[in-house]
Motif scaffolding. Structure first.
Motif, PDB file in Angstrom:
ATOM      1  N   TYR A   1      28.727  -6.533  10.994  1.00 44.30           N
ATOM      2  CA  TYR A   1      28.109  -5.870   9.840  1.00 44.30           C
ATOM      3  C   TYR A   1      26.625  -6.194   9.789  1.00 44.30           C
ATOM      4  O   TYR A   1      26.231  -7.360   9.772  1.00 44.30           O
ATOM      5  N   LEU A   2      25.785  -5.139   9.777  1.00 43.86           N
ATOM      6  CA  LEU A   2      24.346  -5.284   9.595  1.00 43.86           C
ATOM      7  C   LEU A   2      23.977  -4.601   8.290  1.00 43.86           C
ATOM      8  O   LEU A   2      23.816  -3.385   8.240  1.00 43.86           O
TER       9      LEU A   2
ATOM     10  N   GLY B   1       9.530  -5.892  12.230  1.00 48.38           N
ATOM     11  CA  GLY B   1      10.699  -5.300  11.591  1.00 48.38           C
ATOM     12  C   GLY B   1      11.749  -4.851  12.592  1.00 48.38           C
ATOM     13  O   GLY B   1      12.949  -5.076  12.389  1.00 48.38           O
ATOM     14  N   GLY B   2      11.312  -4.237  13.683  1.00 47.80           N
ATOM     15  CA  GLY B   2      12.249  -3.775  14.700  1.00 47.80           C
ATOM     16  C   GLY B   2      12.944  -4.921  15.401  1.00 47.80           C
ATOM     17  O   GLY B   2      14.148  -4.847  15.707  1.00 47.80           O
ATOM     18  N   MET B   3      12.217  -5.992  15.666  1.00 54.68           N
ATOM     19  CA  MET B   3      12.818  -7.170  16.305  1.00 54.68           C
ATOM     20  C   MET B   3      13.845  -7.820  15.381  1.00 54.68           C
ATOM     21  O   MET B   3      14.905  -8.264  15.829  1.00 54.68           O
ATOM     22  N   ARG B   4      13.538  -7.847  14.087  1.00 50.24           N
ATOM     23  CA  ARG B   4      14.502  -8.402  13.125  1.00 50.24           C
ATOM     24  C   ARG B   4      15.785  -7.569  13.109  1.00 50.24           C
ATOM     25  O   ARG B   4      16.881  -8.126  13.054  1.00 50.24           O
ATOM     26  N   GLN B   5      15.649  -6.246  13.165  1.00 49.16           N
ATOM     27  CA  GLN B   5      16.828  -5.394  13.179  1.00 49.16           C
ATOM     28  C   GLN B   5      17.641  -5.604  14.447  1.00 49.16           C
ATOM     29  O   GLN B   5      18.878  -5.627  14.411  1.00 49.16           O
ATOM     30  N   ARG B   6      16.942  -5.756  15.577  1.00 51.39           N
ATOM     31  CA  ARG B   6      17.668  -6.000  16.824  1.00 51.39           C
ATOM     32  C   ARG B   6      18.350  -7.365  16.818  1.00 51.39           C
ATOM     33  O   ARG B   6      19.437  -7.522  17.357  1.00 51.39           O
TER      34      ARG B   6
ATOM     35  N   LEU C   1      34.790  -2.842  15.110  1.00 54.64           N
ATOM     36  CA  LEU C   1      34.191  -2.010  14.057  1.00 54.64           C
ATOM     37  C   LEU C   1      32.821  -2.587  13.732  1.00 54.64           C
ATOM     38  O   LEU C   1      32.696  -3.769  13.396  1.00 54.64           O
ATOM     39  N   ILE C   2      31.789  -1.745  13.843  1.00 51.01           N
ATOM     40  CA  ILE C   2      30.420  -2.170  13.542  1.00 51.01           C
ATOM     41  C   ILE C   2      29.859  -1.256  12.459  1.00 51.01           C
ATOM     42  O   ILE C   2      29.941  -0.032  12.564  1.00 51.01           O
ATOM     43  N   ILE C   3      29.305  -1.869  11.419  1.00 54.68           N
ATOM     44  CA  ILE C   3      28.710  -1.127  10.310  1.00 54.68           C
ATOM     45  C   ILE C   3      27.234  -1.465  10.248  1.00 54.68           C
ATOM     46  O   ILE C   3      26.859  -2.641  10.191  1.00 54.68           O
ATOM     47  N   VAL C   4      26.385  -0.441  10.271  1.00 54.86           N
ATOM     48  CA  VAL C   4      24.943  -0.656  10.136  1.00 54.86           C
ATOM     49  C   VAL C   4      24.444   0.212   8.988  1.00 54.86           C
ATOM     50  O   VAL C   4      24.666   1.416   8.949  1.00 54.86           O
ATOM     51  N   ASP C   5      23.786  -0.426   8.024  1.00 56.42           N
ATOM     52  CA  ASP C   5      23.382   0.235   6.784  1.00 56.42           C
ATOM     53  C   ASP C   5      21.868   0.413   6.764  1.00 56.42           C
ATOM     54  O   ASP C   5      21.125  -0.570   6.703  1.00 56.42           O
ATOM     55  N   GLU C   6      21.412   1.661   6.842  1.00 56.34           N
ATOM     56  CA  GLU C   6      19.981   2.012   6.840  1.00 56.34           C
ATOM     57  C   GLU C   6      19.198   1.182   7.863  1.00 56.34           C
ATOM     58  O   GLU C   6      18.186   0.560   7.523  1.00 56.34           O
ATOM     59  N   PRO C   7      19.597   1.190   9.135  1.00 62.64           N
ATOM     60  CA  PRO C   7      18.989   0.264  10.096  1.00 62.64           C
ATOM     61  C   PRO C   7      17.586   0.627  10.551  1.00 62.64           C
ATOM     62  O   PRO C   7      16.856  -0.230  11.017  1.00 62.64           O
TER      63      PRO C   7
ATOM     64  N   ILE D   1      29.696   2.767  12.458  1.00 63.95           N
ATOM     65  CA  ILE D   1      29.331   3.590  11.302  1.00 63.95           C
ATOM     66  C   ILE D   1      27.849   3.386  11.028  1.00 63.95           C
ATOM     67  O   ILE D   1      27.405   2.278  10.729  1.00 63.95           O
ATOM     68  N   LEU D   2      27.105   4.462  11.134  1.00 67.50           N
ATOM     69  CA  LEU D   2      25.665   4.455  10.866  1.00 67.50           C
ATOM     70  C   LEU D   2      25.435   5.090   9.499  1.00 67.50           C
ATOM     71  O   LEU D   2      25.561   6.299   9.336  1.00 67.50           O
ATOM     72  N   SER D   3      25.130   4.255   8.510  1.00 66.29           N
ATOM     73  CA  SER D   3      24.880   4.736   7.162  1.00 66.29           C
ATOM     74  C   SER D   3      23.378   4.903   6.974  1.00 66.29           C
ATOM     75  O   SER D   3      22.621   3.942   7.146  1.00 66.29           O
ATOM     76  N   THR D   4      22.933   6.111   6.631  1.00 65.21           N
ATOM     77  CA  THR D   4      21.500   6.379   6.591  1.00 65.21           C
ATOM     78  C   THR D   4      21.178   7.574   5.701  1.00 65.21           C
ATOM     79  O   THR D   4      22.067   8.370   5.367  1.00 65.21           O
ATOM     80  N   HIS D   5      19.919   7.693   5.309  1.00 68.41           N
ATOM     81  CA  HIS D   5      19.443   8.915   4.649  1.00 68.41           C
ATOM     82  C   HIS D   5      18.515   9.682   5.584  1.00 68.41           C
ATOM     83  O   HIS D   5      17.935  10.687   5.183  1.00 68.41           O
TER      84      HIS D   5
END
Length: 296
Positions: free
Chosen positions: A79-80, A137-142, A155-161, A187-191
């Motif tokens: 989970y991210l 910011g990108g390195m933190r996300q990675r 199962l991997i969940i990423v929220d607004e990555p 699951i890629l949760s995004t707007h």
């Protein structure tokens, strides 16, 4: 492994109805959950991640009951979340080793191999000795996805990555997600519509806590194909257009509004047929949902 969500509802103590009978079937691969801020995406993600209870409904991950077998879910979950904290003064290598221990990888040699492999996979190997507080910011996300990948989750969940990432970091992160999503449920949760268009063979649009569209991006776009028109107009005429037509979106290009409208019947005059896009579907469904909410 397949994730099955059935009739999931959640109302918070302040009266906010975050989820309203959400039903989805999510297969292996990348699945895009698209919706504006406040649509219910994060509430759904937190519920799947065993961080909150729904009022009604069920969630099954393969044969695992997500709502009653939380420990079993957590063994196979990465989970991210949208916001996550890190110890800024610790190097990525040391911190990832610490998280690997928390994940249950007790053998030192196995843990070392897992850490090295994930730092390589997320392209952080060269910066492994650097304190994560100095990461972009990108390195933190990675690094966050490296933590999520510990223990080979199913199962991997990423929220607004990708929110806030520059174009280069966004592309790097999306490439990484695409590679990960070949063999597990992601699951890629995004707007951000482009993220779903570029990555996800299956998707859903959620608004007001309800699923308002689901399918492949191409199938969803197909529902309005041939029904989208565009025109240039003047700022002074914009309000009149919105009163006469079902406007999907409008944006300024070189100071002049470009308007896209939805129509079941052909429109003549100043309008030209336009190739429908997922963004058109997104704005169209959100507008319809708002209209329904007003009439209720």
């Amino acid at each position: 492994m397949e994730l099955r969500i059935t009739n999931l509802s959640k109302t918070y103590p302040n009266g906010t109805r975050a989820l309203r009978g959400v039903t989805l079937t999510i297969p292996n691969g990348m699945f895009g959950l698209l919706g504006p801020n406040g649509a219910g995406k994060s509430s759904l993600m937190r519920t799947i991640a065993t961080l909150q209870e729904p009022d009604t409904g069920s969630i099954m991950l393969g044969d695992i009951d997500v709502l009653t077998q939380k420990d079993e879910v957590r063994k196979v979950l990465g989970y991210l979340p949208q916001e996550f904290g890190l110890y800024p003064g610790i190097s990525a290598e040391v911190l990832l080793d610490y998280f690997a221990g928390l994940k249950g990888i007790r053998d030192a040699a196995e843990r070392k191999l897992a850490v090295e492999s994930l730092l390589q996979q997320t392209n952080l190997w060269a910066a492994r000795k650097k304190a994560v507080g100095g990461y972009s910011g990108g390195m933190r996300q990675r690094f966050g996805i490296a933590v999520a990948l510990l223990g080979a989750p199913q199962l991997i969940i990423v929220d607004e990555p990708t929110a806030g990432l520059d174009p280069t970091e966004r592309n790097r992160f999306l490439d990484l997600l695409s590679e990960i999503g070949e063999n597990v449920v992601v699951i890629l949760s995004t707007h951000i519509v482009e993220d779903v268009t570029e990555l996800c063979p299956n998707m859903a649009i959620i608004a007001g806590g309800e699923v308002v569209a689901t399918g492949s991006p191409n199938d969803v776009i197909g529902e309005i194909r041939g029904k989208v028109y565009r025109t240039k107009t003047e700022k002074a005429a914009l309000a009149q257009l919105k009163s006469e037509y079902e406007v999907i979106s409008s944006k300024l290009v070189a100071g002049q509004p470009i308007v896209r409208v939805f129509s079941e019947v052909p429109i003549n005059g100043q309008f030209q047929p336009a190739e429908a896009t997922l963004e058109d579907v997104y704005f169209h469904r959100l507008a319809r949902r708002e209209q329904q909410a007003v009439t209720l």
